[in-house]
Design a protein around this motif. Structure first.
Motif, PDB file in Angstrom:
ATOM      1  N   GLN A 193      -4.408   3.558  -4.827  1.00 59.36           N
ATOM      2  CA  GLN A 193      -4.758   2.631  -3.916  1.00 59.36           C
ATOM      3  C   GLN A 193      -6.323   2.541  -3.599  1.00 59.36           C
ATOM      4  N   ARG A 194      -7.207   1.843  -4.657  1.00 60.74           N
ATOM      5  CA  ARG A 194      -8.396   2.258  -4.503  1.00 60.74           C
ATOM      6  C   ARG A 194      -9.236   1.269  -3.632  1.00 60.74           C
ATOM      7  N   HIS A 195      -8.353   0.516  -3.012  1.00 62.36           N
ATOM      8  CA  HIS A 195      -8.967  -0.719  -1.916  1.00 62.36           C
ATOM      9  C   HIS A 195      -8.976   0.037  -0.574  1.00 62.36           C
ATOM     10  N   ILE A 206     -10.796  10.003  11.949  1.00 62.33           N
ATOM     11  CA  ILE A 206     -10.597   9.023  10.600  1.00 62.33           C
ATOM     12  C   ILE A 206      -9.433   8.356  10.180  1.00 62.33           C
ATOM     13  N   GLU A 207      -9.360   7.269   9.900  1.00 68.52           N
ATOM     14  CA  GLU A 207      -7.906   6.764   9.758  1.00 68.52           C
ATOM     15  C   GLU A 207      -8.322   5.897   8.202  1.00 68.52           C
ATOM     16  N   PHE A 208      -6.949   5.722   7.867  1.00 69.44           N
ATOM     17  CA  PHE A 208      -6.827   5.019   6.349  1.00 69.44           C
ATOM     18  C   PHE A 208      -5.826   4.028   6.438  1.00 69.44           C
ATOM     19  N   GLY A 209      -6.279   2.725   5.844  1.00 71.37           N
ATOM     20  CA  GLY A 209      -5.448   1.604   5.837  1.00 71.37           C
ATOM     21  C   GLY A 209      -6.254   0.376   6.247  1.00 71.37           C
ATOM     22  N   ALA A 210      -5.337  -0.719   6.385  1.00 69.95           N
ATOM     23  CA  ALA A 210      -6.082  -1.894   7.021  1.00 69.95           C
ATOM     24  C   ALA A 210      -6.222  -1.858   8.374  1.00 69.95           C
ATOM     25  N   LYS A 211      -7.485  -2.479   8.652  1.00 67.07           N
ATOM     26  CA  LYS A 211      -7.967  -2.849  10.209  1.00 67.07           C
ATOM     27  C   LYS A 211      -7.681  -4.282  10.591  1.00 67.07           C
ATOM     28  N   LEU A 212      -6.928  -4.478  11.689  1.00 69.04           N
ATOM     29  CA  LEU A 212      -6.348  -5.517  11.905  1.00 69.04           C
ATOM     30  C   LEU A 212      -6.954  -6.024  13.370  1.00 69.04           C
ATOM     31  N   MET A 232       4.751   0.765   2.354  1.00 65.16           N
ATOM     32  CA  MET A 232       4.785   1.460   1.295  1.00 65.16           C
ATOM     33  C   MET A 232       4.346   0.721  -0.212  1.00 65.16           C
ATOM     34  N   THR A 233       3.797  -0.485   0.017  1.00 68.47           N
ATOM     35  CA  THR A 233       3.269  -1.256  -1.027  1.00 68.47           C
ATOM     36  C   THR A 233       1.943  -0.727  -1.458  1.00 68.47           C
ATOM     37  N   LYS A 234       1.544  -0.745  -2.687  1.00 65.74           N
ATOM     38  CA  LYS A 234       0.645  -0.208  -3.355  1.00 65.74           C
ATOM     39  C   LYS A 234      -0.668  -1.287  -3.216  1.00 65.74           C
ATOM     40  N   LEU A 235      -0.456  -2.726  -3.805  1.00 65.98           N
ATOM     41  CA  LEU A 235      -1.450  -3.601  -4.116  1.00 65.98           C
ATOM     42  C   LEU A 235      -1.935  -4.086  -2.702  1.00 65.98           C
ATOM     43  N   PRO A 236      -3.055  -4.405  -2.518  1.00 61.08           N
ATOM     44  CA  PRO A 236      -3.819  -5.044  -1.451  1.00 61.08           C
ATOM     45  C   PRO A 236      -2.945  -6.417  -1.103  1.00 61.08           C
ATOM     46  N   THR A 262       0.238  -7.410  -1.565  1.00 60.80           N
ATOM     47  CA  THR A 262       1.409  -7.132  -1.225  1.00 60.80           C
ATOM     48  C   THR A 262       1.347  -6.313   0.195  1.00 60.80           C
ATOM     49  N   SER A 263       0.345  -5.496   0.322  1.00 63.68           N
ATOM     50  CA  SER A 263       0.408  -4.891   1.812  1.00 63.68           C
ATOM     51  C   SER A 263       0.144  -5.723   2.951  1.00 63.68           C
ATOM     52  N   ILE A 264      -0.812  -6.716   2.695  1.00 60.00           N
ATOM     53  CA  ILE A 264      -1.415  -7.728   3.553  1.00 60.00           C
ATOM     54  C   ILE A 264      -0.037  -8.589   3.927  1.00 60.00           C
ATOM     55  N   THR A 265       0.740  -8.851   2.761  1.00 65.81           N
ATOM     56  CA  THR A 265       1.901  -9.766   2.981  1.00 65.81           C
ATOM     57  C   THR A 265       2.941  -8.841   3.859  1.00 65.81           C
ATOM     58  N   SER A 266       3.242  -7.776   3.348  1.00 72.12           N
ATOM     59  CA  SER A 266       4.056  -6.832   4.453  1.00 72.12           C
ATOM     60  C   SER A 266       3.667  -6.834   5.925  1.00 72.12           C
TER      61      SER A 266
END
Length: 261
Positions: free
Chosen positions: A53-55, A68-74, A186-190, A192-196
């Protein structure tokens, strides 16, 4: 090693798409690490922390135990206990810059500006305060500058009410994580992760809507059935035919619930 393999005659045509992407990511990670070592620094733009998940980027939060946290910021807003997903980004961003945009979206949706906005400390900048004041919007939190020595009881009550109101958005995050697996994407692509993530908040809103419909149905059902039960005769034998072995009736003389077999 990568360049040596290419010079030795290795071909990438035999690799799968996933293997090619992983190889390119490893090459990028090596370049970033070499750049940090040569420049004597601890950070690099667009730093990669995951091969699959290079994004994903490291986001400095400064929290106790989790600096430090990893993942999307909302960035989300809460209106009448319904959550509106305003912004999703894999890069770190300043939330205060999006307050005006969120308020304008509120006006576009409902047709008017909100009476007040309840925000965290990071949103209470001088620019945002002046912008809200020009539009007649009250922003929560203390005023800028030195705090006053004497605070009235009305102001204390208003500050407490605003803080309790603002905590609703924190509860929505907790609900999404505990009940709807927001912290287990658990999705890998950015994409699909945003959709989830978006579907998770959609389900949170649907659960709220379902509770409202259920409350309305139960209130109507209870009112209708209670009206039937308190009419003479007190015992409605139609209920016993539907496998109701114990009926709860209202005893009007004692104003309490009594059980009748």
């Amino acid at each position: 090693m990568y360049r040596r393999l290419i010079q030795a005659g290795a071909r990438m045509e035999n690799l799968s798409k996933r293997q090619k992407n992983c190889l390119e990511t490893i090459k990028k990670v090596y370049e970033q690490q070499q750049s940090m070592w040569e420049n004597k620094t601890q950070s690099v733009p667009q730093r990669i922390v995951s091969l699959t998940q290079r994004h994903i980027r490291p986001i400095v939060r400064g929290k106790a135990g989790k600096p430090i946290e990893f993942g999307a910021k909302l960035s989300v807003s809460c209106v009448d206990n319904y959550v509106f997903l305003e912004k999703i980004s894999w890069e770190n961003f300043n939330e205060s810059c999006h307050l005006k945009e969120q308020v304008e979206k509120y006006k576009e949706t409902f047709g008017y500006y909100p009476e007040s906005v309840h925000v965290d400390k990071i949103y209470r900048t001088r620019e945002n305060r002046n912008w809200c004041k020009e539009r007649g919007i009250r922003i929560s939190g203390p005023k800028l500058g030195r705090p006053p020595k004497n605070v009235s009881e009305e102001e204390k009550k208003q500050a407490h009410s605003d803080e309790c109101f603002r905590n609703a958005i924190e509860g929505k995050f907790g609900q999404a994580k505990r009940r709807f697996s927001l912290n287990l994407v658990m999705t890998k692509l950015p994409e699909t992760s945003i959709t989830s993530i978006a579907i998770t908040f959609l389900v949170v809103n649907l659960s709220k809507l379902l509770r409202q419909f259920l409350s309305l149905f139960l209130s109507l059902f209870t009112n209708n059935r209670t009206g039937e039960l308190i009419k003479p005769p007190f015992i409605n034998f139609d209920y016993t035919l539907n496998n109701f072995y114990v009926l709860k009736l209202i005893d009007l003389s004692e104003n309490s619930w009594s059980k009748v077999a």
